[in-house]
Structure formats: structure tokens, C-alpha cells
Design a protein around this motif. Structure first.
Motif, PDB file in Angstrom:
ATOM      1  N   UNK A  55       0.826  -1.202   0.000  1.00  0.00           N
ATOM      2  CA  UNK A  55       0.000   0.000   0.000  1.00  0.00           C
ATOM      3  C   UNK A  55       0.861   1.254   0.000  1.00  0.00           C
ATOM      4  N   UNK A  56       2.016   1.198   0.671  1.00  0.00           N
ATOM      5  CA  UNK A  56       2.952   2.320   0.644  1.00  0.00           C
ATOM      6  C   UNK A  56       3.454   2.571  -0.779  1.00  0.00           C
ATOM      7  N   UNK A  57       3.803   1.495  -1.466  1.00  0.00           N
ATOM      8  CA  UNK A  57       4.300   1.633  -2.837  1.00  0.00           C
ATOM      9  C   UNK A  57       3.216   2.198  -3.753  1.00  0.00           C
ATOM     10  N   UNK A  58       1.987   1.769  -3.543  1.00  0.00           N
ATOM     11  CA  UNK A  58       0.883   2.319  -4.340  1.00  0.00           C
ATOM     12  C   UNK A  58       0.700   3.811  -4.037  1.00  0.00           C
ATOM     13  N   UNK A  59       0.884   4.167  -2.775  1.00  0.00           N
ATOM     14  CA  UNK A  59       0.805   5.577  -2.399  1.00  0.00           C
ATOM     15  C   UNK A  59       1.872   6.404  -3.081  1.00  0.00           C
ATOM     16  N   UNK A  60       3.066   5.834  -3.195  1.00  0.00           N
ATOM     17  CA  UNK A  60       4.156   6.529  -3.894  1.00  0.00           C
ATOM     18  C   UNK A  60       3.809   6.685  -5.369  1.00  0.00           C
ATOM     19  N   UNK A  61       3.338   5.621  -6.004  1.00  0.00           N
ATOM     20  CA  UNK A  61       2.989   5.683  -7.426  1.00  0.00           C
ATOM     21  C   UNK A  61       1.875   6.694  -7.699  1.00  0.00           C
ATOM     22  N   UNK A  62       1.009   6.880  -6.723  1.00  0.00           N
ATOM     23  CA  UNK A  62      -0.077   7.858  -6.884  1.00  0.00           C
ATOM     24  C   UNK A  62       0.445   9.289  -6.996  1.00  0.00           C
ATOM     25  N   UNK A  63       1.697   9.502  -6.597  1.00  0.00           N
ATOM     26  CA  UNK A  63       2.290  10.844  -6.660  1.00  0.00           C
ATOM     27  C   UNK A  63       2.921  11.142  -8.024  1.00  0.00           C
ATOM     28  N   UNK A  64       2.920  10.161  -8.915  1.00  0.00           N
ATOM     29  CA  UNK A  64       3.681  10.284 -10.167  1.00  0.00           C
ATOM     30  C   UNK A  64       3.193  11.422 -11.048  1.00  0.00           C
ATOM     31  N   UNK A  65       1.907  11.464 -11.315  1.00  0.00           N
ATOM     32  CA  UNK A  65       1.370  12.465 -12.240  1.00  0.00           C
ATOM     33  C   UNK A  65       1.028  13.719 -11.456  1.00  0.00           C
ATOM     34  N   UNK A  66       1.752  14.775 -11.734  1.00  0.00           N
ATOM     35  CA  UNK A  66       1.562  16.016 -10.993  1.00  0.00           C
ATOM     36  C   UNK A  66       1.658  17.220 -11.917  1.00  0.00           C
ATOM     37  N   UNK A  67       0.821  18.210 -11.644  1.00  0.00           N
ATOM     38  CA  UNK A  67       0.904  19.473 -12.381  1.00  0.00           C
ATOM     39  C   UNK A  67       1.616  20.540 -11.559  1.00  0.00           C
ATOM     40  N   UNK A  68       2.148  20.158 -10.405  1.00  0.00           N
ATOM     41  CA  UNK A  68       2.811  21.155  -9.560  1.00  0.00           C
ATOM     42  C   UNK A  68       3.990  21.770 -10.317  1.00  0.00           C
TER      43      UNK A  68
END
Length: 219
Positions: A55-68
Motif C-alpha cells: 500500500x505504501x508503494x501504491x501511495x508513492x505511485x499515486x504521486x507520479x502524475x503532478x501538475x505542480x
């Protein structure tokens, strides 16, 4: 509100620590113990937010696409370029973002978690569709196909730049990628106005940091 803000900060702290560990060791060799040590939180705090390493790794992958860091431009194609250039500036400095590529390229992790590539491809295709609507792309360009090529090439350049360990930065390599790619998709008049200099990402990011408090929250 104070508890909620503290929980958000703690979750981010754990994600950043996990990103650093996954980026350094890969998925299989990463341990919860090492992530806890990097995050400086209790085991209870970590498991409150994430039930497992997966679940931690999935949380990290969720950060991949960013418009920041991406600022609105008159040219949608320039915004498309800026996404790649800002990421090239940030990724070597932010292990959480770098970990997304490491996890996506890791065969064992990819079998378990999937990758960030489909989300990136759809996001980039959306930007290209906007550019096509503004008449910035050549008639033959299929945004979805071009987005797939760009995401694959961008990822490959990142891997190569790490492997070569030369004097050229990722920003320089990505600038070369765009210089090779854009003549094949951009209308000549638009192409002449595009800024693909290696320091483009750094300049956009610096401007963003100066004005971000006045902007709506980034994705």
C-alpha cells in the motif's frame, strides 16, 4: 483542523521516506524498518496511514502524475513541453518522484503494482489534444500515440542519463529529446516560438515557487 493538518503532514512525511527507500533499494529490498527510520515516525503512525509495504508503494505511485510547478501558457504545446522540463528539473532532487520510475521499471513491482505510465500517457495525451484544438499540431498527429512515444522516450532518457553518469544533466537530455521530437509534430510557426532550453524547467519552477501561494492548489 490541527489534527487533520498534522495527519496530512505525517502521511506526506511517510510517503517521502518511502519514496527515498524505494528509489534507493527497489521494491523487494525495501523494508518497513528502513522507511520508519527515514520517516522518524512510530510504527503505529505508519500503519494508521498505510497497512502494508504494498500500500505504501501504491501511495508513492499515486504521486507520479503532478501538475505542480506548471504555469499556464498561451501555447498549450509549450505547457506540454514544460511538464517534461519541470519534471526533469525536479526528479533528480525529489526521491519521491524518482521512485515512481524505479517502481514502474522494477519487474517484480510492476507485476504487483502496475505502473505510473498509463496515467502519465493519458495526462500527456490530454495536453496534446488541447494543443491540437488550438491548431498547434500538424494534421497527422494522433495525441494518444504521440503521448505514448513521449512517455516511453522520456522514461528511457531518464534511465540512460543515470546509467551514463556523464556531465550532462537529465534536463539537458530531455531538452535534446524535445528538440528531436517537436519538429515532427508542431506547426512550424509554433515550433519557432517554443522554449526547449535545458534550464526551462528550472526557470518555470523558480517562478512557480515565487507565486504558488496565489495559485489554486496543484493536483
Amino acid at each position: 483542523m490541527a489534527k487533520q493538518a498534522r495527519a496530512i503532514r505525517t502521511r506526506r512525511q511517510i510517503l517521502e521516506a518511502a519514496g527515498a527507500v524505494f528509489d534507493e533499494f527497489g521494491y523487494d529490498a525495501a523494508t518497513i524498518a528502513e522507511i520508519l527510520a527515514r520517516a522518524g515516525v512510530t510504527k503505529g503512525a505508519l500503519y494508521f496511514h498505510f497497512s502494508s509495504k504494498e500500500e505504501l508503494a501504491r501511495g508513492v505511485l499515486d504521486q507520479a502524475v503532478t501538475t505542480e510547478g506548471i504555469l499556464p501558457q498561451e501555447s498549450k504545446l509549450q505547457e506540454f513541453v514544460d511538464i517534461g522540463m519541470v519534471l526533469a528539473h525536479r526528479l533528480p532532487r525529489e526521491p519521491l518522484l524518482s521512485a515512481c520510475i524505479r517502481l514502474s521499471a522494477d519487474h517484480a513491482a510492476r507485476e504487483l503494482l502496475g505502473t505510473s505510465w498509463p496515467a502519465w500517457t493519458e495526462f500527456m495525451a490530454e495536453q496534446l489534444r488541447g494543443a491540437k484544438e488550438q491548431g498547434e499540431l500538424l494534421p497527422h498527429v494522433v495525441p494518444e500515440d504521440t503521448a505514448t512515444v513521449v512517455v516511453g522516450a522520456w522514461t528511457g532518457m531518464e534511465v540512460i542519463s543515470v546509467g551514463l553518469k556523464g556531465e550532462e544533466s537529465l534536463e539537458q537530455w530531455i531538452a535534446k529529446l524535445y528538440d528531436h521530437l517537436l519538429p515532427g509534430i508542431a506547426v512550424p510557426g509554433v515550433l519557432r516560438r517554443l522554449d526547449t532550453a535545458p534550464d526551462r524547467g528550472a526557470r518555470i519552477w523558480e517562478t512557480y515557487l515565487e507565486v504558488r501561494d496565489t495559485l489554486a492548489p496543484a493536483e
